[in-house]
Structures are given as structure tokens and as C-alpha cells.
Motif scaffolding. Structure first.
Motif, PDB file in Angstrom:
ATOM      1  N   CYS A  26      -6.383   4.018  -2.902  1.00  0.00           N
ATOM      2  CA  CYS A  26      -5.316   4.370  -3.847  1.00  0.00           C
ATOM      3  C   CYS A  26      -5.790   4.203  -5.284  1.00  0.00           C
ATOM      4  O   CYS A  26      -5.521   5.048  -6.133  1.00  0.00           O
ATOM      5  CB  CYS A  26      -4.080   3.502  -3.627  1.00  0.00           C
ATOM      6  N   VAL A  27      -6.487   3.090  -5.552  1.00  0.00           N
ATOM      7  CA  VAL A  27      -6.990   2.885  -6.914  1.00  0.00           C
ATOM      8  C   VAL A  27      -7.915   4.033  -7.279  1.00  0.00           C
ATOM      9  O   VAL A  27      -7.859   4.568  -8.390  1.00  0.00           O
ATOM     10  CB  VAL A  27      -7.804   1.573  -7.048  1.00  0.00           C
ATOM     11  N   LEU A  28      -8.749   4.408  -6.328  1.00  0.00           N
ATOM     12  CA  LEU A  28      -9.686   5.493  -6.619  1.00  0.00           C
ATOM     13  C   LEU A  28      -8.940   6.792  -6.910  1.00  0.00           C
ATOM     14  O   LEU A  28      -9.320   7.549  -7.807  1.00  0.00           O
ATOM     15  CB  LEU A  28     -10.660   5.679  -5.446  1.00  0.00           C
TER      16      LEU A  28
ATOM     17  N   GLY B 162       1.936  10.973  -9.229  1.00  0.00           N
ATOM     18  CA  GLY B 162       1.563  11.060 -10.635  1.00  0.00           C
ATOM     19  C   GLY B 162       2.064   9.903 -11.476  1.00  0.00           C
ATOM     20  O   GLY B 162       2.477  10.095 -12.620  1.00  0.00           O
ATOM     21  N   CYS B 163       2.076   8.702 -10.907  1.00  0.00           N
ATOM     22  CA  CYS B 163       2.456   7.525 -11.691  1.00  0.00           C
ATOM     23  C   CYS B 163       1.288   6.534 -11.702  1.00  0.00           C
ATOM     24  O   CYS B 163       1.409   5.443 -11.123  1.00  0.00           O
ATOM     25  CB  CYS B 163       3.685   6.844 -11.116  1.00  0.00           C
ATOM     26  N   PRO B 164       0.181   6.902 -12.315  1.00  0.00           N
ATOM     27  CA  PRO B 164      -1.007   6.045 -12.245  1.00  0.00           C
ATOM     28  C   PRO B 164      -0.783   4.669 -12.863  1.00  0.00           C
ATOM     29  O   PRO B 164      -1.265   3.669 -12.325  1.00  0.00           O
ATOM     30  CB  PRO B 164      -2.063   6.830 -13.015  1.00  0.00           C
ATOM     31  N   ASP B 165      -0.057   4.611 -13.971  1.00  0.00           N
ATOM     32  CA  ASP B 165       0.147   3.322 -14.621  1.00  0.00           C
ATOM     33  C   ASP B 165       0.920   2.367 -13.716  1.00  0.00           C
ATOM     34  O   ASP B 165       0.573   1.200 -13.573  1.00  0.00           O
ATOM     35  CB  ASP B 165       0.904   3.500 -15.940  1.00  0.00           C
ATOM     36  N   GLU B 166       1.981   2.926 -13.085  1.00  0.00           N
ATOM     37  CA  GLU B 166       2.781   2.117 -12.183  1.00  0.00           C
ATOM     38  C   GLU B 166       1.933   1.641 -10.995  1.00  0.00           C
ATOM     39  O   GLU B 166       2.064   0.512 -10.532  1.00  0.00           O
ATOM     40  CB  GLU B 166       3.981   2.907 -11.667  1.00  0.00           C
ATOM     41  N   ALA B 167       1.052   2.527 -10.526  1.00  0.00           N
ATOM     42  CA  ALA B 167       0.199   2.158  -9.392  1.00  0.00           C
ATOM     43  C   ALA B 167      -0.681   0.976  -9.769  1.00  0.00           C
ATOM     44  O   ALA B 167      -0.789   0.002  -9.021  1.00  0.00           O
ATOM     45  CB  ALA B 167      -0.659   3.347  -8.967  1.00  0.00           C
TER      46      ALA B 167
ATOM     47  N   LYS C 129      -0.195  -1.198 -12.086  1.00  0.00           N
ATOM     48  CA  LYS C 129       0.626  -2.403 -12.278  1.00  0.00           C
ATOM     49  C   LYS C 129       0.986  -3.009 -10.917  1.00  0.00           C
ATOM     50  O   LYS C 129       0.944  -4.226 -10.735  1.00  0.00           O
ATOM     51  CB  LYS C 129       1.900  -2.059 -13.056  1.00  0.00           C
ATOM     52  N   ALA C 130       1.330  -2.127  -9.958  1.00  0.00           N
ATOM     53  CA  ALA C 130       1.705  -2.617  -8.634  1.00  0.00           C
ATOM     54  C   ALA C 130       0.536  -3.347  -7.976  1.00  0.00           C
ATOM     55  O   ALA C 130       0.726  -4.372  -7.318  1.00  0.00           O
ATOM     56  CB  ALA C 130       2.177  -1.460  -7.758  1.00  0.00           C
ATOM     57  N   ILE C 131      -0.672  -2.832  -8.172  1.00  0.00           N
ATOM     58  CA  ILE C 131      -1.842  -3.494  -7.584  1.00  0.00           C
ATOM     59  C   ILE C 131      -1.988  -4.896  -8.187  1.00  0.00           C
ATOM     60  O   ILE C 131      -2.268  -5.871  -7.491  1.00  0.00           O
ATOM     61  CB  ILE C 131      -3.114  -2.656  -7.823  1.00  0.00           C
TER      62      ILE C 131
ATOM     63  N   ASN D 200       0.825  -1.209   0.000  1.00  0.00           N
ATOM     64  CA  ASN D 200       0.000   0.000   0.000  1.00  0.00           C
ATOM     65  C   ASN D 200       0.859   1.258   0.000  1.00  0.00           C
ATOM     66  O   ASN D 200       0.529   2.243  -0.661  1.00  0.00           O
ATOM     67  CB  ASN D 200      -0.933   0.018   1.208  1.00  0.00           C
ATOM     68  N   ALA D 201       1.979   1.210   0.751  1.00  0.00           N
ATOM     69  CA  ALA D 201       2.866   2.380   0.792  1.00  0.00           C
ATOM     70  C   ALA D 201       3.387   2.670  -0.615  1.00  0.00           C
ATOM     71  O   ALA D 201       3.421   3.826  -1.057  1.00  0.00           O
ATOM     72  CB  ALA D 201       4.025   2.133   1.757  1.00  0.00           C
ATOM     73  N   LEU D 202       3.777   1.611  -1.318  1.00  0.00           N
ATOM     74  CA  LEU D 202       4.315   1.806  -2.669  1.00  0.00           C
ATOM     75  C   LEU D 202       3.214   2.308  -3.609  1.00  0.00           C
ATOM     76  O   LEU D 202       3.410   3.269  -4.365  1.00  0.00           O
ATOM     77  CB  LEU D 202       4.891   0.491  -3.201  1.00  0.00           C
ATOM     78  N   ILE D 203       2.050   1.657  -3.529  1.00  0.00           N
ATOM     79  CA  ILE D 203       0.957   2.010  -4.448  1.00  0.00           C
ATOM     80  C   ILE D 203       0.509   3.451  -4.219  1.00  0.00           C
ATOM     81  O   ILE D 203       0.347   4.227  -5.174  1.00  0.00           O
ATOM     82  CB  ILE D 203      -0.216   1.025  -4.261  1.00  0.00           C
ATOM     83  N   SER D 204       0.366   3.827  -2.938  1.00  0.00           N
ATOM     84  CA  SER D 204      -0.073   5.207  -2.701  1.00  0.00           C
ATOM     85  C   SER D 204       1.031   6.174  -3.102  1.00  0.00           C
ATOM     86  O   SER D 204       0.753   7.289  -3.553  1.00  0.00           O
ATOM     87  CB  SER D 204      -0.497   5.401  -1.248  1.00  0.00           C
TER      88      SER D 204
END
Length: 852
Positions: A530-532, A504-509, A511-513, A494-498
Motif C-alpha cells: 500500500c505504501v508503495l 486517491g488519498c495518499p496523505d490519509e494513507a 497518516k494511517a500507517i 490494511n483494509a483502510l490503508i489500501s
DNA sequence: GTAGGGTTAG
């Protein structure tokens, strides 16, 4: 004979012992101990006299006044010396016990008994010097006294006390005879060294393979191990054994051990049965420990009201509360967030003289912080006379969690200056403080400390490091830390995703999920939030709806965090109605819910609705905070409501005593700038108490451009470029401004500067989601198969914008937070086009243009 | 003469 040496140290002449070993005549020579005494004698002499200097323990001279150890006394009472050894050990001066022993040898006592050997061995254990224990082990073997079960058991216990499990285990299995004491020493030794399974294995081996039935001591140790393992199954077996074996059922140690086991295994019901069983047994009932166990058990299982009732009943029964009772009840208040009761307990503790206990003080500190009264917590900490690492940890973590990150770091610094070593909980709190202060320099320093202290493999620390770097906008370092972690749990993911979402790295977020789920880790509400936030970034309405559906199915529908995220996300995706509905349906709205709906409505230009809702918020008793006023002012700025903006700005300071930070000022500058009051806006920036950043200057620069104030624009541009010399967006804005005035020389100058500095403009990019497809556009793009329709729509929109009284500066539409554009777009009946373009970053926000 | 036991703070 003792003499005092030149350095004030006591030296001894070598003793010449005459020893007869009674029970083992074959090994009767004490000669083997003699070299040991010779080699260690002076060492011990120095060692103990140093200790004495440090700890002010009685000297042999003072002991001789007791008449026992007078050095000129040729005959000494042997049994009295043995007792003296025991006394010294019992009263916590094992060094003196050893000294008496040496003295006895000096006086030539016949050691034909070793009654005091066990107690002497225990002295080594208290000193906790393994090497000396091993030495004495060798001599015990040579003397042949280890065959004596008392001596062997003592040595076994000493090895465990020194934390030498291997030596203890080895000795145990070599012992020719083992009694219940030997077994119990092993069971509790394993338990205290943290090997709970080992402890239970011993327990079972003792019964099954050696036919030794456990006594109460064995049961108590084994119960401790069950509690630590939270193993209800084993705990119940032991309970059954206790019942069958005829052990004393009125034994209050056994009863509290059983109750504690059930509580730790979260079987509150059976703990309750155990407790009910003693209510009619007066002797047991009067013991406060069982009450303490029950109250704390209820608290830690979340049975707060039962805990309260039991505490009241305890007081009514006239049972005197102890410090542990205070601790339990204070933890209860922290859980209930009940400051009033917490204060009463504090008073109670003072009146019963229980308030100066370290644990009570620590629990008080924690209670005051958790109940929102940080000052009282800090006061106790500052005046405490017995601060230890736990208390420091309580103060530091609570500061970090209660919005006092600077205080947390100050305390952390003080602690390190005084003590050097910090444990992982303290380091964790310090890291969290760095995160909230976005203080990367300090964070890096603590990262170094983490590595040095060997906390690198701690998941909590790892998560905090990822979070710290992400909050400090260094997503590369966050990633680096994350992928080096050996253990990754939901929190770290969650720390990484948030971090991705916030940077401003939505694609990476996204992918991480996905990666997280392929590690079989299930997302929780934080992941979903975070997804939201990613949906909001991307204006990805379909994804937002999918996530919403998923959350409803998983039963997160009534989660505050989720609802608040949905309010913000729907608003950012353009669906203000859904946003409003979710807000309305929330049974309990918190500050964030109100602030989110203000922001959303404001973004959509519904300033009047925000004003009405704000009154509703005030009436509901909810207190507006900094974010509330930022949202209100942002609504004003979106709608150009200068007058209301000033009203809220004043009320923030005057009524709510909040000191405006950068954000509200940015809104005010934006508001003034849009209204053309450029001078006032400029003066406001100069007069504000906090340092201006590039964004607030950028807002004014944009206003200068739209109101055609070239001279102020140049001044403002200087400020910006000083703050952020490599920011290309503002340079382009400036160049465009010169272009408006036909100042081609200036245009060229700025463009050359850009070129010379090697700055490159990434092309402005916009995208839109239509029927699950994302259509992307860059400046000048004509590749889309609907390009003709798109340009038609743009022209019509531009016309509508003009009609609404707004003057586009050029045929180009600037992407930005323009609610006017947004409102018209959403109400236009161009079904295929729902323009909700979002610029990817602030560079582009400043200069991106939809389709040239 | 030995050993062994219960609750409690961040």
C-alpha cells in the motif's frame, strides 16, 4: 387410562401413585411429586403427542403392544418398565421414556427403588429443556433422592448438557459427596462449554485439594482442553502423569488423545514419538483413529509429504480408511493444490462408500475449488442431499474467492431464503463478493444484516466492511466503520490503508500507517505494498527508495507481492531501470509481475521491449489474462502503435478466447483517436459489448480536440455529460475546444452552464520531489524561487517536443500519460528538474495544465 | 442403576 381427545391428542387420567422411598424414609411421601404431575401431566401429554406427530415416534398405543404397558393390566413387570425407560433414552426417544414413567405412576407402581431415576434425568437432558430440569431438580430435593450420588451426578451432567454451567457449578459444590464421576463431569463440562482454563482448574483442584487421582476419563477431558488451548506445558504435565500413574499405555483413546494434543500444540515431533510407540502394538495399530489424528495433524502443521507417506502406509497396512481419513487426505490435496490426487481420493471415497458423508462432501467441494476446478465443486454442492450450514459456507466462500462473486451472492440469496440465519463466515463471504463486484447497494444490505445479527464486533467482518466500502469508492463509510470497530488488527488497518491508497488519498494513507504503528501494530507486506502504491500515486521516489530499503532489511526482498509493487512503483516514479532490474531478478514471476513490467515499460514508451517480453512470457508457458492485454494495448497506445494494437486485440479474442472488457476497448479507442481515426473509434464504442463509461468517451473527446473534429466532439460530449453531468473536467475540455475554433458563443454557453450548476474547478496542481523536498505548483503559479529557470526549461522542452515532430496545441503543456513528455524530461540535462507531475484525479487529468 | 473419552468439513 389413555383416551384420544377431540383434537386427536392423547389425554391421560391422573395417576394416583403409591410410593415408598426405600433409602430415605423421612421424605417418604411422594405427595410432593403429585402436584407436579398434576400440573405437568396434560402439558407433557400435549407436548409429546405433538412431538410424535412431527417425528413419528412410537405412540403409547404401539408401545402397549409390547405387552409392557397394557392399560388394563393391573400388575406390570416393574423391572421391565425400568428397562423400557432405559431403552427409550438409549434409542433417542426420551419423550417416550418420560411417558413410560408417567404410565408407571398411573399404574400405581411402588417407587421403592430409584434405579431408573438417573436414566430418567438423562431423558430431560436429551430434550434439553432447562426449565423442566430445574423443576425435576426441586422434586428430587423434596424426595430426598439427591443424596444418592448416582442421581446427583446424573443431574450434574444434565445441567452441563443444557449449557447451564452456573446451575451445574452450584449443584457440584453443594453435593455432600463427590466421586471421580462428579469431578470428571465437571472437567468435561467446562471443556465442552468452551471454558478450557476452567476445565484444567478443576483437574488440578481435584488432585491438589481433594486428593482424587485422575483416571483415564479425566485425563482425556483435560487433554482435550490442552489441545484447545494449544497449551503444550499442561499437555506435557498430563502426559507425564499418564506415564507415572500406571494408566494403561495400550489404551487407544489415551494414545490418540495424546497424539492429538501434541499435534494441536504444533509439537509434531512428540506426536511422532507417540505414534512410533504403537507401531508394534497390533491392537492399537489397527485402530484407524490414531492414523486419522496423525495424518490430519501432519496436514494442519504443513507436513504434507509426511501426511502422504502415512496415508500410503495406512493403506498398505490394510487399515480401512474412514470418512475422517478421507477428510484429512482431501484437506491435504487442497493444501498441495493437487487436483489429480484429489480426483483419485474422490474415486476412492466413492468406491468405499464414504463420499456421501457431509464432511467428506464439504472437503471435496473445498478441494475442487482450491485446486481450480470450481465446476466440480459446485456440482457436488448442487447434488448433495445433506447440505448444512458448513457446506453452504464452503460453497459461498469458495465462489467468492475463486472469481465467481455473482454465484456467491446468488447462493447467499438462496441460502437466506431457505434458512434465514447466516453465520459470520457466510456473511463474510457475501461481503467479499460485494467488494469484488463493487456492489455497494448489496453491501449496504449485508451491512444491515451484520448489525442485526450482532456480528459488528467481529474483526473479520469489520475488515471486510471497510474493504467493501473502500472498493465501492465510499471512503467516508469505510472510515466510519473502521473507527467504530472495537478491535482493530493488522488486516483491518490494511483494509483502510489500501482503501485510502486506491481512492486517491495518499496523505490519509500515510497518516494511517503512522497511526497504526503508534498502536504497536507492525506493518506487513500488504501494508508495504500500500505504501508503495501511495509512492506511485505521489511519484514519491525518495519515499519509494526508503520503503524498498526497509523491505530489504526486513527480508521481504523475495516476496512476490512486494516485488510486483516495486516494479510498478519504480516505473511510475520514473525509474524504469530499477523497475526492469527487479523484474529480471525475480526468481518466479507470476502474471502480475509480467503485467506490471508491461505497464511500466509501456508507460515509458518502450513498446518494442514490451513486444519482445510478451513473446518471452508466452514461451515461458505463462498464460496472459485480461490485465496482460490491457497492458499490451496501453503500451501500444502510449507509443501510437496502431497496427500492433489491432494484432493483440485480435489475438486476445481469437487465440486466448478472452472477451475484452472496458479497459482494452479504452486503449483501442485511445489508439484510434491518437491516429486520427475518430470515426472508427466512435463506431468501436457503439459496437462494444459492455457499457461505455465517461473515461472512454473522455479519451475520444480529447482526440476530437487534438484532431479538431468539433461536430463529433459535440456528440461525444453529450454522451459524457449524460453519464456524468457534474463532471467539470469534460465541460472545460469542451469549452477549450470551442475556444480553439473561436466559437465564443458556445464557450460562453458552456461556461454559464458550469456557473449555473455551481460547479467549481479545483485548481490543477502538480508537484515534484527534488532532494527530499516536494515543490508544488498550481496554474499560473510564479511564487517558486526558481520560477525563471522553470519557465526557461519549459520553453526549451516545448521546443524539443516540436523538434520531435509533435505539435503542442498551445504554449501550454497538458499533464497526462504522455510518454513523449516524460521521455524528454528525463533525458534532458536540467539536473534540478525532474518533472514527473501527476494529476491528482481524473478531473484534473482531463484539464490540468502545468503553469499557464 | 450414575458420569466420563479420541479424529473429521466452510
Amino acid at each position: 387410562m389413555a383416551t384420544v381427545g377431540s383434537h386427536g391428542r392423547v389425554h391421560y387420567d391422573l395417576p394416583i401413585p403409591s410410593v415408598r422411598i426405600r433409602s430415605n424414609p423421612k421424605n417418604a411421601s411422594f405427595g410432593s411429586l403429585k402436584p407436579w404431575l398434576i400440573s405437568h401431566h396434560s402439558k407433557f401429554g400435549n407436548f409429546y403427542s405433538e412431538l410424535r406427530l412431527q417425528r413419528k415416534i412410537p405412540s403409547p398405543e404401539s408401545m402397549s403392544t409390547l405387552g409392557v404397558l397394557s392399560s388394563n393390566q393391573s400388575t406390570m413387570d416393574f423391572s421391565m418398565s425400568g428397562d423400557l425407560i432405559k431403552d427409550h433414552v438409549d434409542s433417542g426417544f426420551p419423550e417416550d421414556a418420560l411417558k413410560v414413567f408417567v404410565k408407571m405412576l398411573e399404574c400405581g407402581f411402588p417407587l421403592d427403588e430409584f434405579r431408573f431415576f438417573p436414566v430418567l434425568i438423562k431423558a430431560f437432558g436429551v430434550i434439553s429443556d432447562v426449565e423442566k430440569v430445574r423443576e425435576i431438580h426441586v422434586h428430587l430435593v423434596k424426595l430426598g433422592v439427591l443424596d444418592d450420588i448416582y442421581v446427583a451426578n446424573s443431574l450434574l451432567g444434565v445441567y452441563w448438557k443444557c449449557g447451564e454451567a452456573r446451575d451445574a457449578i452450584q449443584l457440584f459444590w453443594k453435593m455432600p459427596k463427590k466421586d471421580s464421576v462428579s469431578w470428571n463431569t465437571m472437567i468435561s463440562g467446562f471443556c465442552r462449554s468452551g471454558d478450557y482454563m476452567g476445565s484444567l482448574r478443576m483437574f488440578s483442584q481435584m488432585i491438589r485439594e481433594h486428593g482424587v487421582l485422575p483416571n483415564r476419563v479425566a485425563c482425556l477431558s483435560a487433554l482435550s482442553s490442552c489441545s484447545a488451548l494449544k497449551s503444550l506445558l499442561h499437555g506435557k504435565e498430563i502426559h507425564a502423569f499418564v506415564l507415572k500413574s500406571g494408566l494403561d499405555l495400550d489404551d487407544d483413546f489415551l494414545i490418540s488423545g495424546l497424539a492429538d494434543m501434541y499435534m494441536k500444540c504444533r509439537d509434531v515431533k512428540n506426536a511422532g514419538y507417540i505414534f512410533e510407540g504403537i507401531l508394534d502394538k497390533e491392537a492399537v495399530r489397527e485402530n484407524a483413529v490414531i492414523w486419522n489424528v496423525m495424518i490430519l495433524g501432519y496436514v494442519s502443521n504443513g507436513y504434507f509429504s509426511q501426511a502422504v507417506e502415512l496415508f500410503v502406509e495406512m493403506l498398505e497396512s490394510g487399515i480401512l480408511p474412514e470418512s475422517s481419513t478421507m477428510v484429512a487426505v482431501l484437506v491435504l490435496c487442497s493444501g498441495l493444490l493437487d487436483l489429480a490426487v484429489g480426483k483419485q481420493i474422490h474415486g476412492f471415497a466413492i468406491s468405499h462408500g464414504l463420499d456421501k458423508d457431509v464432511r467428506v462432501e464439504t472437503a471435496l467441494i473445498d478441494m475442487y475449488f482450491k485446486c481450480g476446478y470450481a465446476k466440480a465443486g459446485l456440482d457436488i454442492f448442487k447434488t448433495s442431499l445433506n447440505r448444512n450450514i458448513v457446506m453452504w459456507g464452503a460453497a459461498i466462500s469458495n465462489c467468492a474467492q475463486s472469481g465467481l462473486p455473482s454465484e456467491a451472492l446468488d447462493l447467499f440469496h438462496n441460502y437466506r431464503m431457505k434458512n434465514g440465519f447466516a453465520d459470520s463466515l457466510i456473511v463474510l463471504a457475501a461481503l467479499r463478493a460485494c467488494s469484488s463486484l463493487t456492489l455497494k447497494s448489496k453491501g449496504l444490505e449485508i451491512h444491515g444484516l451484520v448489525v442485526k445479527s450482532g456480528f459488528g464486533s467481529d474483526v473479520f467482518i469489520g475488515g471486510a466492511l471497510v474493504d467493501m466500502y473502500a472498493k465501492c469508492r465510499d471512503i467516508e463509510s469505510a472510515e466510519k466503520v473502521f473507527y467504530r470497530l472495537l478491535d482493530r488488527d493488522l488486516i483491518t488497518w490494511n483494509a483502510l490503508i489500501s482503501g485510502y491508497a486506491q481512492n486517491g488519498c495518499p496523505d490519509e494513507a500515510l497518516k494511517a500507517i503512522h497511526d497504526m504503528q503508534s498502536e504497536r501494530i507492525t506493518p506487513n507486506s500488504v501494508t508495504s505494498a500500500c505504501v508503495l502504491s501511495v509512492c506511485a500515486h505521489l511519484s514519491a521516489m525518495t519515499l519509494c527508495k526508503e520503503v524498498h530499503g526497509y523491505l530489504l532489511r526486513r527480508g521481504f526482498g523475495s516476496n512476490d507481492l512486494i516485488s510486483n509493487s516495486l516494479i510498478a512503483t519504480y516505473a511510475k516514479c520514473g525509474d524504469i531501470n530499477s523497475s526492469r532490474t527487479i523484474f529480471r531478478k525475480m526468481p518466479e514471476k507470476n502474471e502480475v509481475s509480467w503485467n506490471s513490467v508491461f505497464l511500466g515499460l509501456g508507460m515509458h514508451g518502450h513498446a518494442d521491449e514490451v513486444f519482445v517480453l510478451f513473446e518471452e512470457m508466452e514461451e515461458s508457458g505463462m498464460k496472459p489474462d485480461h490485465a496482460t492485454f490491457t497492458a499490451l494495448l496501453s503500451a501500444c497506445s502510449h507509443a501510437g502503435r496502431l497496427e500492433e494494437g489491432f494484432k493483440y486485440f485480435r489475438s486476445m479474442v481469437e487465440c486466448y478466447k478472452l472477451e475484452p472488457q472496458l479497459e482494452p476497448y479504452t486503449c483501442m479507442v485511445d489508439l484510434l483517436g491518437r491516429a486520427g481515426q475518430l470515426k472508427q473509434a466512435y463506431d468501436m464504442i457503439l459496437a462494444m459489448p459492455c457499457a461505455p463509461d465517461d473515461r472512454i468517451w473522455g479519451s475520444l473527446l480529447a482526440a476530437c480536440k487534438s484532431h479538431g473534429d468539433r461536430r463529433l466532439a459535440e456528440v461525444v460530449a453529450d454522451h459524457i455529460l449524460e453519464l456524468d453531468p457534474t463532471n467539470i473536467g469534460y465541460r472545460i475540455l469542451l469549452s477549450n475546444l470551442y475556444e480553439d475554433y473561436g466559437k465564443w458563443e458556445e464557450v460562453n454557453r458552456v461556461r454559464t452552464e458550469i456557473k449555473d450548476m455551481g460547479l467549481k474547478k479545483s485548481p490543477g496542481c502538480s508537484w515534484i520531489e527534488v532532494d527530499n523536498d516536494i515543490h508544488t505548483f498550481v496554474a499560473g503559479d510564479r511564487s517558486h524561487h526558481h520560477t525563471v529557470d522553470i519557465y526557461d526549461a519549459l520553453e526549451r522542452l516545448t521546443l524539443q517536443i516540436r523538434k520531435a515532430g509533435y505539435v503542442p496545441q498551445s504554449p501550454l503543456v497538458t499533464v497526462g500519460p504522455s510518454d513523449v513528455l516524460h521521455k524528454d524530461l528525463t533525458s534532458t540535462k536540467t539536473n534540478s528538474l525532474l518533472f514527473l507531475a501527476t494529476a491528482r484525479d481524473k478531473d484534473q487529468a482531463a484539464s490540468a495544465k502545468i503553469m499557464t
